[in-house]
Design an enzyme around this catalytic site. Structure first.
Site, PDB file in Angstrom:
ATOM      1  N   ASP A  11      40.479  62.488 -12.323  1.00 40.15           N
ATOM      2  CA  ASP A  11      42.573  62.848 -11.097  1.00 40.15           C
ATOM      3  C   ASP A  11      42.437  64.209 -10.872  1.00 40.15           C
ATOM      4  O   ASP A  11      43.079  64.746 -10.366  1.00 40.15           O
ATOM      5  CB  ASP A  11      43.620  61.949 -12.162  1.00 40.15           C
ATOM      6  CG  ASP A  11      43.413  61.125 -11.878  1.00 40.15           C
ATOM      7  OD1 ASP A  11      42.030  60.032 -11.722  1.00 40.15           O
ATOM      8  OD2 ASP A  11      44.135  60.958 -13.868  1.00 40.15           O
ATOM      9  N   ASP A  63      50.254  72.441  -3.375  1.00 41.12           N
ATOM     10  CA  ASP A  63      51.512  72.381  -2.798  1.00 41.12           C
ATOM     11  C   ASP A  63      52.028  71.849  -3.746  1.00 41.12           C
ATOM     12  O   ASP A  63      53.646  72.081  -3.661  1.00 41.12           O
ATOM     13  CB  ASP A  63      50.948  71.365  -1.940  1.00 41.12           C
ATOM     14  CG  ASP A  63      50.543  70.326  -2.198  1.00 41.12           C
ATOM     15  OD1 ASP A  63      49.549  70.791  -2.704  1.00 41.12           O
ATOM     16  OD2 ASP A  63      51.041  68.999  -2.120  1.00 41.12           O
ATOM     17  N   THR A  78      44.752  52.060 -12.821  1.00 42.11           N
ATOM     18  CA  THR A  78      45.986  50.753 -13.093  1.00 42.11           C
ATOM     19  C   THR A  78      47.282  51.870 -13.298  1.00 42.11           C
ATOM     20  O   THR A  78      47.873  50.473 -13.397  1.00 42.11           O
ATOM     21  CB  THR A  78      45.513  51.609 -14.798  1.00 42.11           C
ATOM     22  OG1 THR A  78      45.523  53.222 -15.272  1.00 42.11           O
ATOM     23  CG2 THR A  78      44.195  51.501 -15.396  1.00 42.11           C
ATOM     24  N   GLY A 121      38.770  56.114 -10.040  1.00 39.37           N
ATOM     25  CA  GLY A 121      39.890  55.944  -8.786  1.00 39.37           C
ATOM     26  C   GLY A 121      39.883  56.939  -8.045  1.00 39.37           C
ATOM     27  O   GLY A 121      40.463  57.838  -8.544  1.00 39.37           O
ATOM     28  N   HIS A 122      39.191  57.092  -6.819  1.00 36.93           N
ATOM     29  CA  HIS A 122      39.120  58.010  -5.815  1.00 36.93           C
ATOM     30  C   HIS A 122      40.247  57.666  -4.613  1.00 36.93           C
ATOM     31  O   HIS A 122      39.183  56.680  -3.738  1.00 36.93           O
ATOM     32  CB  HIS A 122      37.892  58.098  -5.076  1.00 36.93           C
ATOM     33  CG  HIS A 122      36.779  58.912  -6.562  1.00 36.93           C
ATOM     34  ND1 HIS A 122      35.234  59.205  -6.379  1.00 36.93           N
ATOM     35  CD2 HIS A 122      37.082  59.063  -7.870  1.00 36.93           C
ATOM     36  CE1 HIS A 122      34.809  59.612  -7.644  1.00 36.93           C
ATOM     37  NE2 HIS A 122      35.839  59.568  -8.325  1.00 36.93           N
ATOM     38  N   THR A 123      41.155  58.829  -4.158  1.00 36.41           N
ATOM     39  CA  THR A 123      42.289  58.684  -3.134  1.00 36.41           C
ATOM     40  C   THR A 123      40.996  59.561  -1.940  1.00 36.41           C
ATOM     41  O   THR A 123      40.707  60.231  -3.041  1.00 36.41           O
ATOM     42  CB  THR A 123      43.119  58.777  -3.909  1.00 36.41           C
ATOM     43  OG1 THR A 123      43.549  58.227  -5.127  1.00 36.41           O
ATOM     44  CG2 THR A 123      44.259  58.983  -3.309  1.00 36.41           C
TER      45      THR A 123
HETATM   46  P1  IMP Z   1      37.878  54.126 -20.329  1.00 36.08           P
HETATM   47  O1  IMP Z   1      36.715  55.136 -19.279  1.00 36.08           O
HETATM   48  O2  IMP Z   1      38.212  52.406 -19.263  1.00 36.08           O
HETATM   49  O3  IMP Z   1      37.158  53.673 -21.515  1.00 36.08           O
HETATM   50  O4  IMP Z   1      38.406  55.066 -20.937  1.00 36.08           O
HETATM   51  C1  IMP Z   1      38.464  56.476 -21.842  1.00 36.08           C
HETATM   52  C2  IMP Z   1      40.044  57.378 -21.293  1.00 36.08           C
HETATM   53  O5  IMP Z   1      39.562  57.657 -19.708  1.00 36.08           O
HETATM   54  C3  IMP Z   1      40.927  56.631 -21.156  1.00 36.08           C
HETATM   55  O6  IMP Z   1      42.136  57.749 -21.110  1.00 36.08           O
HETATM   56  C4  IMP Z   1      40.991  56.768 -20.075  1.00 36.08           C
HETATM   57  O7  IMP Z   1      42.452  56.400 -19.010  1.00 36.08           O
HETATM   58  C5  IMP Z   1      40.392  57.745 -19.288  1.00 36.08           C
HETATM   59  N1  IMP Z   1      39.757  57.773 -17.387  1.00 36.08           N
HETATM   60  C6  IMP Z   1      38.921  56.524 -17.297  1.00 36.08           C
HETATM   61  N2  IMP Z   1      38.383  56.773 -16.191  1.00 36.08           N
HETATM   62  C7  IMP Z   1      39.574  57.776 -15.552  1.00 36.08           C
HETATM   63  C8  IMP Z   1      40.004  58.276 -14.233  1.00 36.08           C
HETATM   64  O8  IMP Z   1      38.676  57.484 -13.285  1.00 36.08           O
HETATM   65  N3  IMP Z   1      40.237  59.305 -14.116  1.00 36.08           N
HETATM   66  C9  IMP Z   1      41.176  59.447 -14.822  1.00 36.08           C
HETATM   67  N4  IMP Z   1      41.040  59.072 -16.633  1.00 36.08           N
HETATM   68  C10 IMP Z   1      40.264  58.285 -16.813  1.00 36.08           C
END
Ligand code: IMP
Length: 415
Positions: free
Chosen positions: A13, A329, A297, A40-42
């Protein structure tokens, strides 16, 4: 001409989608090489917000090749929904290619992800429950099916065999899905996706040999890397420079530059150590002003000061050539701003990022404090410049640009 990699330097993120969106202008294609529907790429285009999970950000641009390479774990239902959504909004612009070597997610991966998380109880990892961990586990355990298997006439037979194996290994799965329905569903997915499926290793090498410039868009961040992150509170793919090669098949000789993206403060979703976390008003301020809620999520993100020790670790391992600092910012208007420059643990000063979670969870950050600033227009005030200069010196890497808002134009180029 060659390839440029963009890697998140923190816990994901960091705003990579937005930096890729800026860099893509000078590239011919964008490649996703790791992660899956957990990402999740915004990206904001023409004031419209897009949340991409599996598609490379270049898809929002005309005439770009978009490659979902072999390191990406694919949930075909999610991918098709994403394509359809962009088509409906008139933004499915580029060309799409999907690797025949990419592993597939099945409904039982999601079920296992949920069961594993609930069995972990208070030690749960806080996964996105998209099945990504169990899916990559199957790949490493040689029990995965890949896109190429979907193309084969024996796909149904293979999946049925795999399901029998799974149920015997995990009786808890018994009766949870109807495998014949899943087989039919995946045959339908194949009909939809077939035109996009290619050998992306061959494609990437052809594009590079024609002198095309490619952008490799990392998912998640380095501190979630399966080998180097805060294990076991990590994701299951290689989010580091190593993942660029294993997840795409390009060679190190073709990589021209590696850029890192770091937020001017830090966030994390899910469990795991976070030495500079702020559980106070400043933390809430960062969360609300920075709209720090998970893209995949919707979960609130944990927030804290920039951890320069962790970020330097990321720069070192990934060989970062230059950094993009995002969300400057959000710090605007705070009376003072801190950055962590070392940790203190049991009376000792630690100036590297330790493997031990016991240390990371129980250390006290040692901070350098800076006066706050107020931006007016797009000029960085002197105090903001000093903050950036300090970070550059600490990390030993130049800051190439700073984002000061979500819009494409809210960006200060420092090159
Ligand atoms: P998983 O990749 O769903 O197995 O989650 C493992 C950990 O990686 C958790 O703490 C998630 O919140 C974090 N996580 C997975 N994908 C992302 C992302 O795109 N951004 C930030 N955290 C992520």
């Amino acid at each position: 001409m060659g390839a440029i990699a963009v890697i998140g330097l923190q816990w994901g993120d960091e705003g990579k989608g937005r930096i890729v969106d800026l860099l893509v202008k000078n590239c011919d294609g964008v490649v996703r090489y790791n992660g899956g529907p957990n990402a999740g790429h915004t990206v904001v285009v023409d004031n419209e917000i897009f949340k991409l999970h599996l598609l490379p950000s270049g898809i929002l641009h005309k005439d770009k090749a978009n490659i979902v390479a072999n390191g990406v774990i694919i949930d075909p239902g999610v991918l098709i929904d994403e394509i359809e959504n962009l088509k409906q909004r008139g933004f499915f612009n580029g060309e799409l290619f999907i690797s025949d070597r990419a592993p597939l997610l099945f409904p039982y991966h999601k079920i296992l992800d949920e069961i594993e998380e609930s069995l972990r109880g208070s030690f749960n990892l806080g996964t996105t429950k998209r099945g990504v961990g169990p899916g990559y586990t199957d790949e490493v355990n040689r029990s995965a099916l890949r896109i190429t298997d979907l193309l084969s006439d024996s796909f149904g037979e293979k999946l049925r065999r795999l399901w029998d194996f799974k149920v015997r290994l995990f009786p808890v799965l018994e009766g949870r899905i109807e495998i014949d329905r899943v087989i039919d569903e995946y045959h339908n997915y194949l009909e939809y996706l077939k035109p996009y499926i290619v050998d992306t290793v061959d494609l990437l090498h052809k594009l590079l040999s024609e002198g095309k410039k490619l952008l490799l868009e990392g998912a998640q961040g380095f501190l979630l890397d399966i080998d180097f992150g805060t294990y076991p509170y990590v994701s299951s793919s290689s989010t580091s420079i190593g993942g660029v090669f294993s997840g795409s098949g390009i060679s190190q000789k073709q990589l021209e530059s590696v850029y890192g993206v770091a937020k001017a403060y830090m966030t994390r979703v899910g469990g795991g150590p976070f030495p500079t976390e702020l559980k106070d008003d400043t933390g809430n301020y960062l969360r609300e002003k920075g709209k720090e809620y998970g893209t995949a999520t919707g979960r609130p993100r944990r927030t804290g000061w920039l951890d320069c020790v962790a970020t330097r670790y990321s720069c070192r391992v990934n060989g970062i050539d230059g950094i993009y600092l995002t969300k400057m910012d959000i710090l605007d208007g705070l009376p003072e701003i801190k950055v962590c420059v070392a940790y203190e643990y049991e009376g000792n000063r630690i100036d590297y990022f330790p493997a031990s979670l016991d240390i990371l969870e129980n250390c006290t950050p040692i901070y350098e404090t800076f006066p706050g600033w107020r931006m007016s227009g797009t000029e960085l005030p002197p105090d903001a410049k000093s903050y950036i200069k300090y970070i550059e010196d600490f990390l030993g890497v130049n800051v190439l640009g700073v984002s000061i808002g979500p819009e494409r134009e809210a960006f200060i180029d420092l090159c």
